[in-house]
Scaffold this motif. Structure first.
Motif, PDB file in Angstrom:
ATOM      1  N   GLY A 128       0.810  -1.134   0.034  1.00  0.00           N
ATOM      2  CA  GLY A 128      -0.104   0.237   0.074  1.00  0.00           C
ATOM      3  C   GLY A 128       1.051   1.084  -0.054  1.00  0.00           C
ATOM      4  O   GLY A 128       1.716   1.224   0.875  1.00  0.00           O
ATOM      5  N   ALA A 129       0.557   2.430  -0.874  1.00  0.00           N
ATOM      6  CA  ALA A 129       1.435   3.431  -0.704  1.00  0.00           C
ATOM      7  C   ALA A 129       0.526   4.693  -0.983  1.00  0.00           C
ATOM      8  O   ALA A 129      -0.490   4.588  -1.531  1.00  0.00           O
ATOM      9  N   PHE A 130       1.113   5.694  -0.439  1.00  0.00           N
ATOM     10  CA  PHE A 130       0.217   7.079  -0.421  1.00  0.00           C
ATOM     11  C   PHE A 130       1.204   8.217  -0.628  1.00  0.00           C
ATOM     12  O   PHE A 130       2.200   8.268  -0.016  1.00  0.00           O
ATOM     13  N   SER A 131       1.051   8.918  -1.541  1.00  0.00           N
ATOM     14  CA  SER A 131       1.736  10.379  -1.767  1.00  0.00           C
ATOM     15  C   SER A 131       0.766  10.926  -2.910  1.00  0.00           C
ATOM     16  O   SER A 131       0.517  10.619  -3.783  1.00  0.00           O
ATOM     17  N   PRO A 132       0.361  12.439  -2.400  1.00  0.00           N
ATOM     18  CA  PRO A 132      -0.533  12.815  -3.132  1.00  0.00           C
ATOM     19  C   PRO A 132      -0.046  13.343  -4.559  1.00  0.00           C
ATOM     20  O   PRO A 132      -1.229  13.377  -5.501  1.00  0.00           O
ATOM     21  N   PRO A 133       0.811  13.983  -4.883  1.00  0.00           N
ATOM     22  CA  PRO A 133       0.952  14.425  -6.383  1.00  0.00           C
ATOM     23  C   PRO A 133       1.035  13.368  -7.395  1.00  0.00           C
ATOM     24  O   PRO A 133       1.602  12.028  -7.353  1.00  0.00           O
ATOM     25  N   LEU A 134       0.192  13.301  -8.465  1.00  0.00           N
ATOM     26  CA  LEU A 134      -0.162  12.657  -9.541  1.00  0.00           C
ATOM     27  C   LEU A 134       0.559  12.916 -10.839  1.00  0.00           C
ATOM     28  O   LEU A 134       0.772  14.131 -11.177  1.00  0.00           O
ATOM     29  N   ASP A 135       0.383  11.829 -11.469  1.00  0.00           N
ATOM     30  CA  ASP A 135       1.100  12.073 -13.198  1.00  0.00           C
ATOM     31  C   ASP A 135      -0.467  12.387 -13.830  1.00  0.00           C
ATOM     32  O   ASP A 135      -1.627  12.533 -13.397  1.00  0.00           O
ATOM     33  N   ARG A 136      -0.400  12.712 -15.168  1.00  0.00           N
ATOM     34  CA  ARG A 136      -1.428  13.034 -15.900  1.00  0.00           C
ATOM     35  C   ARG A 136      -2.778  12.234 -15.863  1.00  0.00           C
ATOM     36  O   ARG A 136      -3.765  12.571 -16.307  1.00  0.00           O
ATOM     37  N   ALA A 137      -2.504  10.901 -15.529  1.00  0.00           N
ATOM     38  CA  ALA A 137      -3.660   9.813 -15.658  1.00  0.00           C
ATOM     39  C   ALA A 137      -4.163   9.669 -14.482  1.00  0.00           C
ATOM     40  O   ALA A 137      -5.067   9.017 -14.353  1.00  0.00           O
ATOM     41  N   GLY A 138      -3.508  10.349 -13.457  1.00  0.00           N
ATOM     42  CA  GLY A 138      -4.300  10.548 -12.125  1.00  0.00           C
ATOM     43  C   GLY A 138      -3.671   9.383 -11.110  1.00  0.00           C
ATOM     44  O   GLY A 138      -4.492   9.024 -10.283  1.00  0.00           O
ATOM     45  N   ASN A 139      -2.189   9.174 -11.285  1.00  0.00           N
ATOM     46  CA  ASN A 139      -1.752   8.004 -10.549  1.00  0.00           C
ATOM     47  C   ASN A 139      -0.663   8.530  -9.842  1.00  0.00           C
ATOM     48  O   ASN A 139       0.177   9.359 -10.412  1.00  0.00           O
ATOM     49  N   SER A 140      -0.339   8.147  -8.408  1.00  0.00           N
ATOM     50  CA  SER A 140       0.615   8.893  -7.601  1.00  0.00           C
ATOM     51  C   SER A 140       1.909   8.228  -8.022  1.00  0.00           C
ATOM     52  O   SER A 140       2.313   7.356  -8.249  1.00  0.00           O
ATOM     53  N   ILE A 141       2.699   9.386  -8.121  1.00  0.00           N
ATOM     54  CA  ILE A 141       3.910   9.307  -8.937  1.00  0.00           C
ATOM     55  C   ILE A 141       4.993   8.628  -7.981  1.00  0.00           C
ATOM     56  O   ILE A 141       5.432   7.599  -8.276  1.00  0.00           O
ATOM     57  N   ARG A 142       4.966   9.250  -6.799  1.00  0.00           N
ATOM     58  CA  ARG A 142       6.188   8.528  -5.635  1.00  0.00           C
ATOM     59  C   ARG A 142       5.521   6.968  -5.376  1.00  0.00           C
ATOM     60  O   ARG A 142       6.304   6.093  -5.060  1.00  0.00           O
ATOM     61  N   SER A 143       4.358   6.873  -5.284  1.00  0.00           N
ATOM     62  CA  SER A 143       3.642   5.640  -5.023  1.00  0.00           C
ATOM     63  C   SER A 143       4.063   4.515  -6.281  1.00  0.00           C
ATOM     64  O   SER A 143       4.456   3.426  -5.869  1.00  0.00           O
ATOM     65  N   GLN A 144       4.059   4.826  -7.233  1.00  0.00           N
ATOM     66  CA  GLN A 144       4.394   4.391  -8.412  1.00  0.00           C
ATOM     67  C   GLN A 144       5.978   3.721  -8.397  1.00  0.00           C
ATOM     68  O   GLN A 144       6.277   2.662  -8.586  1.00  0.00           O
ATOM     69  N   LEU A 145       6.804   4.914  -7.944  1.00  0.00           N
ATOM     70  CA  LEU A 145       8.177   4.661  -7.880  1.00  0.00           C
ATOM     71  C   LEU A 145       8.494   3.695  -6.802  1.00  0.00           C
ATOM     72  O   LEU A 145       9.278   2.668  -6.934  1.00  0.00           O
TER      73      LEU A 145
END
Ligand code: GLU
Length: 333
Positions: free
Chosen positions: A296-313
């Motif tokens: 589970g990950a949480f970080s508010p800033p998103l990419d343009r599709a609406g997915n959290s960038i830091r969570s993806q990383l």
């Protein structure tokens, strides 16, 4: 309607095997992933739901729960945020549990739209078909299928069902609900459009109201990991030991989310990370490693599709370091 994919009969299905590394090693790798991306600051916080614009972009939580209930939390893993679209994954599981594999495949669908999560075009291009439970149109149609005579009963089933996945009582954030309810004209339009195609048996605005409530349920990255680990463990919550859904429902739900959980970037996500996952616009992502556990990950800033960038990383990092990618194999050595 598309012809169903032919299924072999009389063949037993094997389950995913393999285990995570030892507890101390997982703990170290979770800390390492958190530390590595802590200062990454790309992306923008969602603002189309006004209250989300007020979120602190520096928040960053990471959690892994293994299938025995072992816990690894890092950073803001216990910070509350609204589950948003990640609710779609668990409502999908609850509806498959109630109504079965075939009905969900035929009534909602399991194919990616290739378009944005709130696309009107996706409905128009597919003769009013909602396409899959992970985009807004399909999620609204899925919520409408929840058991319950009244909207209040459907809502209670959703809240109780998501709570069973989390292993604790989850509550709705009234402020988030009201902020979205005041501004969700597009979701109302999607529901009305589905209704005009005869794809919604319930009152469209009432269904959107339940859907808006489910999106406003408060969770943490830790909760997401427990919820995902329940899907990774054949439907038994590894923390409470309670059965929430059947193993078949876990399999069907994870297959559904694999094709559409990160919206139009779902293919790239599978290509790079190799795990079924679902994101939400408040910044959460849950990724599930069947038979092993969940992140589970949480970080508010998103990419343009609406997915959290830091969570993806961070999830990408853990997928590699913990050996989670479903498509990675090696010959016997
Ligand atoms: N409640 C949000 C909406 O319906 C969820 C979208 C998301 O998390 O991607 O727009």
């Amino acid at each position: 309607m598309v012809e169903p994919i032919p299924q072999p009969s009389g063949v037993t299905q094997e389950v995913a095997t393999g285990t995570l590394p030892a507890w101390a090693q997982v703990e170290e790798l979770v800390r390492e992933a958190h530390q590595r991306y802590r200062d990454h600051d790309e992306g923008a916080v969602a603002d189309y739901i006004p209250i989300l614009a007020e979120t602190d972009p520096r928040l960053f939580g990471l959690a892994v729960i293994d299938r025995t209930g072992g816990v690894h939390d890092a950073g803001d893993a216990r910070h509350p945020f609204s589950v948003q679209s990640i609710s779609k994954l668990f409502v999908c599981a609850l509806v498959i549990e109630e109504l079965g594999h075939d009905l969900v495949r035929d009534r909602i669908g399991v194919n990616n739209t290739g378009l944005a999560f709130n696309s009107v075009m996706a409905i128009e291009l597919n003769d009013g078909h909602p396409m899959n439970p992970m985009v807004n149109a399909g999620a609204i149609a899925t919520t409408a299928l929840m058991p319950g005579e009244t909207s209040a009963e459907k809502w209670e089933h959703i809240r109780d069902g998501l709570s069973a996945f989390a292993g604790r009582t989850l509550r709705m954030d009234g402020q988030v609900y009201r902020s979205e309810a005041r501004t969700n004209e597009r979701n109302k339009a999607l529901a009305r459009l589905l209704s005009s195609y005869g794809r919604l048996d319930e009152d469209p605005l009432e269904v959107v109201d339940i859907y808006t409530r489910q999106c406003a349920i408060t969770v943490t990255a830790h909760d997401l990991a427990v919820m995902g680990a329940t899907l990774a463990s054949g439907g038994i919550n590894p923390v409470t030991g309670d059965r929430v859904v059947s193993p078949e429902v876990c399999r069907d739900t994870l297959a559904t989310v694999a094709s559409s959980g990160l919206y139009e970037r779902s293919g790239e996500w599978l290509f790079e990370i190799g795990l079924p996952a679902k994101s939400g616009v408040a910044g959460g992502i849950v990724a599930v490693a069947p038979g092993k556990g969940a992140v589970g990950a949480f970080s508010p800033p998103l990419d343009r599709a609406g997915n959290s960038i830091r969570s993806q990383l961070a999830i990408g990092h853990l997928s590699r370091s913990l050996g989670l990618n479903l498509f990675a194999s090696a010959p016997d050595s």
